[in-house]
Design an enzyme around this catalytic site. Structure first.
Site, PDB file in Angstrom:
ATOM      1  N   TYR A   1       0.811  -1.209   0.000  1.00 15.01           N
ATOM      2  CA  TYR A   1       0.000   0.000   0.000  1.00 15.01           C
ATOM      3  C   TYR A   1       0.853   1.271   0.000  1.00 15.01           C
ATOM      4  O   TYR A   1       0.314   2.370  -0.079  1.00 15.01           O
ATOM      5  CB  TYR A   1      -0.939   0.011   1.199  1.00 15.01           C
ATOM      6  CG  TYR A   1      -2.075  -0.966   1.068  1.00 15.01           C
ATOM      7  CD1 TYR A   1      -3.363  -0.533   0.780  1.00 15.01           C
ATOM      8  CD2 TYR A   1      -1.856  -2.332   1.212  1.00 15.01           C
ATOM      9  CE1 TYR A   1      -4.406  -1.433   0.651  1.00 15.01           C
ATOM     10  CE2 TYR A   1      -2.887  -3.230   1.076  1.00 15.01           C
ATOM     11  CZ  TYR A   1      -4.159  -2.787   0.796  1.00 15.01           C
ATOM     12  OH  TYR A   1      -5.179  -3.678   0.661  1.00 15.01           O
TER      13      TYR A   1
ATOM     14  N   LYS B   1       2.901 -13.922   6.480  1.00  9.83           N
ATOM     15  CA  LYS B   1       3.186 -14.934   5.460  1.00  9.83           C
ATOM     16  C   LYS B   1       4.708 -15.119   5.378  1.00  9.83           C
ATOM     17  O   LYS B   1       5.309 -15.177   4.301  1.00  9.83           O
ATOM     18  CB  LYS B   1       2.586 -14.504   4.116  1.00  9.83           C
ATOM     19  CG  LYS B   1       2.566 -15.599   3.051  1.00  9.83           C
ATOM     20  CD  LYS B   1       1.709 -16.790   3.400  1.00  9.83           C
ATOM     21  CE  LYS B   1       1.730 -17.813   2.262  1.00  9.83           C
ATOM     22  NZ  LYS B   1       1.150 -19.105   2.693  1.00  9.83           N
TER      23      LYS B   1
ATOM     24  N   ASP C   1      -2.685 -17.567   5.569  1.00  7.25           N
ATOM     25  CA  ASP C   1      -3.696 -18.404   4.930  1.00  7.25           C
ATOM     26  C   ASP C   1      -4.351 -19.353   5.935  1.00  7.25           C
ATOM     27  O   ASP C   1      -5.563 -19.602   5.878  1.00  7.25           O
ATOM     28  CB  ASP C   1      -3.111 -19.173   3.736  1.00  7.25           C
ATOM     29  CG  ASP C   1      -1.805 -19.867   4.057  1.00  7.25           C
ATOM     30  OD1 ASP C   1      -1.110 -19.433   4.986  1.00  7.25           O
ATOM     31  OD2 ASP C   1      -1.465 -20.840   3.363  1.00  7.25           O
TER      32      ASP C   1
ATOM     33  N   ASP D   1      -6.199  -6.210   5.405  1.00  2.00           N
ATOM     34  CA  ASP D   1      -7.300  -5.854   4.521  1.00  2.00           C
ATOM     35  C   ASP D   1      -8.179  -7.076   4.270  1.00  2.00           C
ATOM     36  O   ASP D   1      -9.404  -7.037   4.425  1.00  2.00           O
ATOM     37  CB  ASP D   1      -6.740  -5.315   3.201  1.00  2.00           C
ATOM     38  CG  ASP D   1      -7.751  -4.470   2.443  1.00  2.00           C
ATOM     39  OD1 ASP D   1      -8.915  -4.393   2.865  1.00  2.00           O
ATOM     40  OD2 ASP D   1      -7.371  -3.866   1.424  1.00  2.00           O
TER      41      ASP D   1
END
Length: 441
Positions: free
Chosen positions: A158, A253, A306, A330
């Site tokens: 972002y 992640k 995930d 998000d």
């Protein structure tokens, strides 16, 4: 609007000293109505806010609302999507609230919301997620969901450092990689004409049509800094201590992005140990704040992004406070919102805990096809206001808003988004739903 002056309203400024807000009895709060359905939502929400303040304090305290502009309305009036005066108003008065804004298409500011966050360094996107009794939900036990997400708000992809495929800027980066990092450059699958030609030949050999092998590779950067990470994770742990929560989960992640998201995780654990005295559990890396320390018993742990998106569905009670990066946050906050009634009632706050600056906002889009029809649910702005009043220390007002909303939903007189999913519900207008909230305070 004048070019250099801060907009003013009758009332007093909120200030900050030593990291704490100093809130007068008649604070000036800048607000943006928002685009599309924003005008309807704001009209309903501000009546709820004023009614709650009046009921809680009997006239001793009152908000002085100051309208400022951004988005389509601003462009119509001033030929700019985000006037300097609007930014300066939020900077000057510290705390504000806004409805949904349109993102300009075809150039200019990439996102007005992101621009405001970056200009004021609002590094925390705070997203509480809880279920209100009676709200339609796609899961069996939405009452088990009670989480608070601390989403890093200024870094990650972002940051907006991105170059179009085939552009001179993208080619410069490809040339730099080829010259200085040849091993890594090979991982860019189609960064050369030769690689493209081979792919085209393979397609043609298989009898498929193929286009030009031109080099068109979009390039984006993902900056994750040590300071940006620890201030976010520190805010999450401090919140957990203050609110007596059970745990802080660092969502990342890092198994794939080891030096960005993996570093975020590692810096978080290091912070927990060095600042809060956390000790490892069963050899780590999970750790717990020990007895005798503020926040004793709080567990600091981590979870792959995930897996987290699966487990917030299957094991929601495993999660309490979550600290995560911008993109993960998000996805996660919107997915969780769907479990407790949808983005239409999901609140959000963008906060700099160091300077005191904060902008609370509707987290949904502008829904222009419903604009000026007085039909949409004002819940996202109403609950963002509830967050704002808690941030100001006006808990009595926040409690009344929650009580009113619970009562309104329990009465089954609700806006269309709830009515179509609730048995025996009566559909009412956005404005009438605001009245219903006030009636149940």
């Amino acid at each position: 609007m004048p070019d250099t002056k801060v907009p003013h309203a009758a009332g007093d400024r909120i200030t900050s000293a030593a990291g704490k807000l100093i809130v007068p009895d008649h604070p000036v709060i800048p607000f943006i109505r928002g685009d599309g359905t924003g005008a309807d939502i704001w009209a309903s929400s501000v009546r709820v806010f004023d009614a709650a303040v009046a009921k809680a304090y009997g006239g001793k305290k009152k908000i002085s609302w100051l309208e400022v502009f951004a988005g389509e309305e601003s462009f119509k009036r001033f030929n700019t999507w985000l006037p300097d005066e609007t930014v300066e108003a939020f900077r000057h008065y510290l705390v504000g609230i806004k409805g949904p804004l349109t993102t300009p298409v075809g150039g200019g500011i990439r996102s007005l919301n992101v621009a405001l966050r970056q200009m004021l360094d609002l590094y925390v996107c705070l997203r509480p997620v809880q279920w209100f009794t009676g709200v339609p939900s796609p899961v069996k036990h939405p009452e088990k969901i009670d989480m608070v997400i601390f989403r890093e708000n200024t870094e990650d992809i972002y940051a907006g450092i991105e170059y179009a495929g085939g552009s001179p800027e993208s080619q410069k980066i490809l040339d730099f990689m080829a010259a200085n990092f040849p091993k890594e450059f090979k991982k860019i699958r189609f960064g050369t004409i030769e690689a493209g030609e081979k792919w085209v030949k393979d397609l043609q050999a298989a009898g498929a049509p193929a286009g030009s092998p031109a080099v068109e590779v979009g390039i984006g950067f993902k900056p994750i800094s040590h300071l940006g990470s620890i201030r976010l994770i520190q805010a999450a742990i401090d919140y957990a201590i203050t609110k007596k929560r059970r745990s802080v989960t660092i969502v990342h992640k890092g198994n794939i992005m080891k030096f960005t998201e993996g570093a975020f995780r590692d810096w978080g654990y290091k912070l927990a140990k060095e600042r809060y005295g956390a000790v490892e559990i069963d050899g780590g890396p999970w750790c717990r704040i020990p007895e005798g320390k503020p926040g004793a018993g709080i567990v600091i742990k981590d979870s792959i992004a995930d897996i987290t998106l699966q487990q917030v569905l299957t094991r929601p009670t495993d999660f309490d406070v979550i600290a995560t990066l911008n993109l993960n946050g998000d996805y996660l906050s919107d997915a969780l919102a769907a479990q407790v009634g949808g983005i239409g009632i999901a609140p959000g706050g963008n906060i700099n805990y160091l300077s005191g600056h904060a902008i609370f906002e509707a987290t949904h889009g502008t829904a222009p096809k419903y604009a000026n029809k007085d039909v949409v649910n004002p819940g996202s702005v109403v609950l963002s206001g509830e967050m704002m009043f808690r941030y100001l220390g006006w808990d009595d007002v926040a409690d009344l808003i929650v009580k009113g909303l619970n009562g309104a939903i329990g009465s089954r007189k609700v806006t269309y988004d709830f009515a179509r999913q609730m048995e025996g519900a009566t559909e009412i207008k956005c404005s009438a739903f605001g009245d219903n909230i006030i009636a149940h305070m």
